[in-house]
Write a protein that holds these residues in place. Structure first.
Motif, PDB file in Angstrom:
ATOM      1  N   VAL A 206       0.838  -1.209   0.000  1.00 38.92           N
ATOM      2  CA  VAL A 206       0.000   0.000   0.000  1.00 38.92           C
ATOM      3  C   VAL A 206       0.868   1.253   0.000  1.00 38.92           C
ATOM      4  O   VAL A 206       0.574   2.244  -0.691  1.00 38.92           O
ATOM      5  N   GLU A 207       1.959   1.222   0.768  1.00 39.00           N
ATOM      6  CA  GLU A 207       2.846   2.384   0.801  1.00 39.00           C
ATOM      7  C   GLU A 207       3.460   2.640  -0.579  1.00 39.00           C
ATOM      8  O   GLU A 207       3.582   3.802  -1.024  1.00 39.00           O
ATOM      9  N   ALA A 208       3.825   1.570  -1.265  1.00 39.23           N
ATOM     10  CA  ALA A 208       4.393   1.730  -2.606  1.00 39.23           C
ATOM     11  C   ALA A 208       3.364   2.315  -3.562  1.00 39.23           C
ATOM     12  O   ALA A 208       3.672   3.209  -4.374  1.00 39.23           O
ATOM     13  N   ARG A 209       2.158   1.838  -3.486  1.00 36.30           N
ATOM     14  CA  ARG A 209       1.112   2.345  -4.364  1.00 36.30           C
ATOM     15  C   ARG A 209       0.721   3.771  -3.989  1.00 36.30           C
ATOM     16  O   ARG A 209       0.328   4.574  -4.837  1.00 36.30           O
ATOM     17  N   ASN A 210       0.836   4.085  -2.684  1.00 38.85           N
ATOM     18  CA  ASN A 210       0.536   5.462  -2.265  1.00 38.85           C
ATOM     19  C   ASN A 210       1.570   6.431  -2.799  1.00 38.85           C
ATOM     20  O   ASN A 210       1.253   7.550  -3.240  1.00 38.85           O
ATOM     21  N   ARG A 211       2.840   5.993  -2.799  1.00 42.94           N
ATOM     22  CA  ARG A 211       3.880   6.863  -3.338  1.00 42.94           C
ATOM     23  C   ARG A 211       3.693   7.081  -4.851  1.00 42.94           C
ATOM     24  O   ARG A 211       4.051   8.123  -5.396  1.00 42.94           O
ATOM     25  N   ALA A 212       3.100   6.057  -5.487  1.00 44.98           N
ATOM     26  CA  ALA A 212       2.850   6.194  -6.933  1.00 44.98           C
ATOM     27  C   ALA A 212       1.537   6.911  -7.211  1.00 44.98           C
ATOM     28  O   ALA A 212       1.169   7.110  -8.382  1.00 44.98           O
ATOM     29  N   LEU A 218      -6.114   7.642   2.941  1.00 43.93           N
ATOM     30  CA  LEU A 218      -7.052   6.919   3.795  1.00 43.93           C
ATOM     31  C   LEU A 218      -6.766   5.426   3.785  1.00 43.93           C
ATOM     32  O   LEU A 218      -6.776   4.762   4.834  1.00 43.93           O
ATOM     33  N   ASP A 219      -6.518   4.875   2.591  1.00 46.35           N
ATOM     34  CA  ASP A 219      -6.183   3.463   2.500  1.00 46.35           C
ATOM     35  C   ASP A 219      -4.918   3.146   3.282  1.00 46.35           C
ATOM     36  O   ASP A 219      -4.817   2.123   3.965  1.00 46.35           O
ATOM     37  N   LEU A 220      -3.946   4.028   3.209  1.00 46.55           N
ATOM     38  CA  LEU A 220      -2.691   3.832   3.929  1.00 46.55           C
ATOM     39  C   LEU A 220      -2.922   3.850   5.443  1.00 46.55           C
ATOM     40  O   LEU A 220      -2.387   3.011   6.178  1.00 46.55           O
ATOM     41  N   ALA A 221      -3.750   4.808   5.907  1.00 52.60           N
ATOM     42  CA  ALA A 221      -4.029   4.897   7.346  1.00 52.60           C
ATOM     43  C   ALA A 221      -4.772   3.655   7.850  1.00 52.60           C
ATOM     44  O   ALA A 221      -4.519   3.153   8.950  1.00 52.60           O
ATOM     45  N   GLN A 222      -5.693   3.135   7.029  1.00 48.54           N
ATOM     46  CA  GLN A 222      -6.435   1.946   7.434  1.00 48.54           C
ATOM     47  C   GLN A 222      -5.526   0.728   7.591  1.00 48.54           C
ATOM     48  O   GLN A 222      -5.656  -0.043   8.534  1.00 48.54           O
ATOM     49  N   GLN A 223      -4.592   0.560   6.641  1.00 48.38           N
ATOM     50  CA  GLN A 223      -3.699  -0.587   6.733  1.00 48.38           C
ATOM     51  C   GLN A 223      -2.738  -0.445   7.901  1.00 48.38           C
ATOM     52  O   GLN A 223      -2.425  -1.426   8.586  1.00 48.38           O
ATOM     53  N   ARG A 224      -2.271   0.772   8.149  1.00 45.77           N
ATOM     54  CA  ARG A 224      -1.410   0.990   9.312  1.00 45.77           C
ATOM     55  C   ARG A 224      -2.173   0.698  10.611  1.00 45.77           C
ATOM     56  O   ARG A 224      -1.614   0.153  11.572  1.00 45.77           O
ATOM     57  N   GLY A 225      -3.448   1.075  10.644  1.00 44.27           N
ATOM     58  CA  GLY A 225      -4.267   0.780  11.825  1.00 44.27           C
ATOM     59  C   GLY A 225      -4.427  -0.718  12.031  1.00 44.27           C
ATOM     60  O   GLY A 225      -4.423  -1.208  13.173  1.00 44.27           O
ATOM     61  N   LEU A 226      -4.576  -1.462  10.924  1.00 45.44           N
ATOM     62  CA  LEU A 226      -4.687  -2.917  11.028  1.00 45.44           C
ATOM     63  C   LEU A 226      -3.409  -3.518  11.593  1.00 45.44           C
ATOM     64  O   LEU A 226      -3.440  -4.413  12.444  1.00 45.44           O
ATOM     65  N   VAL A 227      -2.251  -3.036  11.138  1.00 46.06           N
ATOM     66  CA  VAL A 227      -0.974  -3.529  11.659  1.00 46.06           C
ATOM     67  C   VAL A 227      -0.861  -3.269  13.151  1.00 46.06           C
ATOM     68  O   VAL A 227      -0.462  -4.140  13.943  1.00 46.06           O
TER      69      VAL A 227
END
Length: 482
Positions: A206-212, A218-227
């Motif tokens: 997700v971080e790679a796709r966010n940088r691109a 929001l997607d990045l924050a959700q995945q970080r919250g899951l971790v």
């Protein structure tokens, strides 16, 4: 002709008291209907295991783990609770011997050596004296009071023995249950660790796709919250695993977990089939019921003893002794005395009557406890049987749930990589898979623990030494269904 009426004499009063006491004593044992408990004709939640072989006294071996075998052996040799129960048996045995001594004559011997004299003028007149004697005393047990007290002590010894067996059964069941819990928590921690690694892998994607610019913050924050959530869950499982090992150490009688659990995975343990047998057989398979029955028998004897205390006592005593100034003539002229005494209570302020009432009230309490032990045993057995059947059904359904959750997670990740699915769908699939994997371990543990509970409820293969028959208990015939 005039008839002169006389008041009953003292002897007549004691005759009336004796008849009343003996009659009430017979009634105590004659009316056994009050001890009857209605038994079910069949188990409500009976399983196929009802026709299985009787439970072995080493039932824990049916799980197929040498580690569990070793832990239970260690607990039985080191447990402080079990050691205390064994010591209570020795105390009861000593008490029974002390009380039983009243049924035998008491004999004492004495030997005395003295020196006496008179001081007069310049000379001292002195001499030695020697004395030897024997004294014997015995109280006739006319009304059976001493025998009843001895019987009470013997029943107390039996109750202590059964209490020790109850402690041993509870100990082995708790060791097995806590061991299964510790293994389950270890497996759950491994699952949580794998899911955390997977969540971190997805986060890197997700971080790679966010940088691109392909996904939103929001997607990045959700995945970080899951971790973060899975890190929290993993830490909680580690804490619970540590607590489970500490509880296991307590059962083993050690201060810290001085062991390293190397047990197998839960899915490699055998799930035994437990034979329950007929409901009536439970009465001779549980040491707690036997303990309650022995305590009630002790109370019966105590009531008889308290009633006999209201009656006269007859004692005999014999003394033989001699004394001489020369040791060689000590046995030339022995003296003896023989005496008999009758003692009867006249007025004691109600102490003896109060003792009888106390004994009768105590018996009523233990009668209720005896009946309650039987009812509680059947409730334990039904609960355990219900747990076995219900958890087995849940595990069967959950196996299909886990398979579908795994398939959904694989498909959602593949579709997300291809850009055909949203991150929200992938996150939901991950959470569902993790929850299903975790629940699968919990249900496996619950299935195994349910067998432990059933073994315990069925008495764990216990049988009283000397195996009483079912007639030792007062029960009504099986109740009709419904």
């Amino acid at each position: 002709m005039m008839v002169r009426k006389t008041r009953p004499g003292y002897g007549a009063w004691w005759a009336v008291s004796l008849c009343a006491a003996l009659t009430s004593g017979c009634a105590l044992h004659g009316d056994r209907a009050e001890r009857a408990v209605e038994l079910p004709s069949a188990w409500r939640h009976a399983q196929a295991g009802d026709t299985a072989s009787p439970i072995n006294a080493q039932w824990w071996r049916s799980f197929g783990s040498t580690e569990l075998d070793a832990l239970i052996a260690r607990a039985q040799s080191q447990s402080n609770d079990l050691a205390a129960a064994v010591a209570r048996v020795r105390q009861a045995d000593a008490q029974a011997r002390i009380v039983g001594a009243a049924l035998r004559p008491q004999v004492k011997a004495n030997l005395g050596i003295g020196r006496e004299g008179r001081l007069g003028g310049a000379a001292t007149v002195a001499g030695s004296t020697y004395a030897v004697g024997f004294a014997a005393s015995y109280e006739l047990d006319l009304w059976g009071r001493s025998a009843a007290l001895s019987d009470e002590a013997l029943q107390g010894l039996r109750a202590s023995t059964f209490d020790r067996d109850s402690v041993r059964l509870t100990l082995t069941a708790e060791v097995a249950s806590n061991w299964l819990l510790a293994l389950a928590l270890r497996e759950r921690a491994l699952i949580a660790g794998r899911n955390l690694d997977n969540a971190r892998r997805v986060l890197a994607l997700v971080e790679a796709r966010n940088r691109a610019g392909a996904v939103s913050p929001l997607d990045l924050a959700q995945q970080r919250g899951l971790v973060a959530a899975q890190q929290r869950a993993l830490a909680a499982l580690h804490q619970q695993a540590g607590d489970a090992e500490t509880a296991l150490a307590l059962l083993l009688g050690i201060t810290t977990p001085a062991f390293d659990l190397q047990g197998p995975r839960l899915d490699s343990l055998r799930i035994p089939v437990v034979g329950t047998g007929a409901p009536s057989a439970l009465l001779v398979r549980r040491p707690d019921i036997a303990r309650a029955e022995a305590q009630l028998a002790a109370a019966d004897a105590n009531v008889l003893a308290a009633r006999a205390a209201l009656l006269p006592t007859v004692s005999l005593s014999l003394t033989v002794g001699t004394g001489e100034s020369r040791f060689g003539r000590l046995f030339d002229n022995p003296l003896y005395s023989l005496a008999a005494g009758l003692a009867a209570p006249v007025f004691d302020g109600g102490r003896l009557a109060g003792g009888r009432q106390l004994a009768e009230a105590r018996r009523e309490e233990l009668l209720a406890a005896y009946r309650g032990a039987i009812v509680g045993a059947f409730a334990d057995a039904e609960t355990a049987l219900n747990g076995v059947s219900a958890i087995d059904a849940q595990a069967t359904a959950q196996a299909a749930e886990l398979a579908e959750a795994r398939r959904a997670a694989e498909l959602s990740e593949a579709r997300y990589r291809a850009g055909a699915e949203t991150l929200l769908t992938l996150l939901d699939a991950q959470r569902t898979l993790y929850a299903a994997q975790d629940l699968a371990v919990q249900l496996r543990m619950a299935r195994l623990q349910a067998r432990v509970s059933l073994y315990r409820a069925m008495g764990g293969g216990w049988q009283e030494p000397g195996a009483w028959g079912l007639n030792a208990f007062d029960v009504r015939g099986p109740a009709s269904p419904g």
